[in-house]
Design an enzyme around this catalytic site. Structure first.
Site, PDB file in Angstrom:
ATOM      1  N   SER A 182       0.975  -1.329   0.070  1.00 21.91           N
ATOM      2  CA  SER A 182       0.032   0.060   0.017  1.00 21.91           C
ATOM      3  C   SER A 182       0.920   1.333   0.045  1.00 21.91           C
ATOM      4  O   SER A 182       2.178   1.336   0.510  1.00 21.91           O
ATOM      5  CB  SER A 182      -1.080   0.034   1.206  1.00 21.91           C
ATOM      6  OG  SER A 182      -1.405   1.396   1.486  1.00 21.91           O
ATOM      7  N   TYR A 242      -1.288  -0.432  10.471  1.00 24.58           N
ATOM      8  CA  TYR A 242      -1.266  -0.992   9.040  1.00 24.58           C
ATOM      9  C   TYR A 242      -0.135  -0.189   8.458  1.00 24.58           C
ATOM     10  O   TYR A 242       0.444  -1.162   7.595  1.00 24.58           O
ATOM     11  CB  TYR A 242      -2.683  -0.376   8.596  1.00 24.58           C
ATOM     12  CG  TYR A 242      -2.901  -0.625   7.086  1.00 24.58           C
ATOM     13  CD1 TYR A 242      -2.984  -2.094   6.793  1.00 24.58           C
ATOM     14  CD2 TYR A 242      -2.614   0.296   6.085  1.00 24.58           C
ATOM     15  CE1 TYR A 242      -3.297  -2.462   5.267  1.00 24.58           C
ATOM     16  CE2 TYR A 242      -3.004  -0.150   4.717  1.00 24.58           C
ATOM     17  CZ  TYR A 242      -3.211  -1.303   4.448  1.00 24.58           C
ATOM     18  OH  TYR A 242      -3.356  -1.733   3.046  1.00 24.58           O
TER      19      TYR A 242
END
Length: 272
Positions: free
Chosen positions: A132, A145
């Site tokens: 990501s 995350y």
């Protein structure tokens, strides 16, 4: 015909990737945590209706017995580590158990699959780790995350050195913010309640971010990027997908952390 194992196929990028690869003729082992969930059923229906070479298999990447679950499916040409989720909340609100669970899925899960499958892959094989933009840029209220994706990226960089002598490639696909179910399925820290002092800042940040460049792309772009990474022996290591990912990465790369923070704060109107 390649054989490709894709994790996290119950929804989002994983589901689209499994269908994209199968529709072009790859034999796809699409793994899901819950084989009875709607996404798994959709994959089965589509595969049956279109005659696709796709099988849906139960696999929970957090289970210690994942290696045993892969017996009989080790002779693959490509592995796509896509399974993951987002834990939301300020870092100071995160419990040890919540942090462990985040890393268990997003970091240890891919490592388990690579450890089980890489030794059996033939030269020319490829491992695609779905990261990501958060893996490069620490995202507020998604520190766990971001950290898990940064760890995955560092492991991937090391694996490129370690697996190259065996003819295996490792590629990162790093999407921006797409309209998939991953955000709807994000988990919020138990201590991050609506009356927490940072909750208003959290809501303002995401309202501003979602109103900017984010989430405007078609998630199919990510599935196509994964397929392209498998195909191209000269594929670049980090494939940023989405205009927001490319813009944010350039902004981060070309500025100091201090300047980057100021630019993002100003761009999102959070400094007023």
């Amino acid at each position: 015909m390649r054989t490709v194992l894709v994790t996290g196929c119950g929804s989002g990028f994983g589901l689209l990737t499994a269908l994209t690869l199968a529709r072009r003729g790859d034999r796809v082992i699409a793994t899901v945590r819950d084989p009875h969930a709607e996404g798994a059923q959709r994959l089965r229906r589509t595969a049956a209706d279109e005659g696709l070479p796709l099988q849906v298999t139960r696999l929970d990447v957090t289970e210690p017995g994942v290696t045993e679950a892969l017996e009989g499916t080790r002779a693959i040409d490509a592995l796509v580590n896509n399974a993951g989720y987002i834990l939301r909340g300020p870092v100071v609100t995160l419990s040890d158990d919540e942090l462990r669970a985040q890393f268990e899925t997003n970091v240890l899960g891919p490592v388990r699959l690579i450890r089980a499958l890489a030794p059996h892959m033939t030269p020319g094989g490829v491992i695609v780790n779905v990261s990501s933009i958060a893996g490069s840029v620490g995202v507020p209220f998604e520190g766990a995350y971001s950290a898990s994706k940064a760890a995955l990226e560092s492991l991937s960089a090391a694996l490129r050195f370690e697996l190259r002598p065996y003819g295996l490639r490792v590629v990162l696909v790093a999407p921006g913010n797409y309209s998939t179910s991953i955000r709807g399925r994000s988990r919020q820290a138990a201590a991050f309640t609506r009356d927490h002092r940072d909750h208003e800042a959290y809501e303002r940040f995401w309202a501003a971010f979602d109103g900017s460049l984010a989430g405007r792309g078609d998630p199919q772009e990510v599935a196509d990027a994964i397929a392209g990474a498998i195909d191209d022996p000269e594929a670049v290591y980090r494939r940023l997908v989405g205009t927001d990912a490319q813009f944010i990465y350039r902004l981060w790369h070309d500025n100091s952390q201090e300047d980057f923070e100021r630019l993002v704060t100003d761009a999102l109107g959070l400094g007023r």
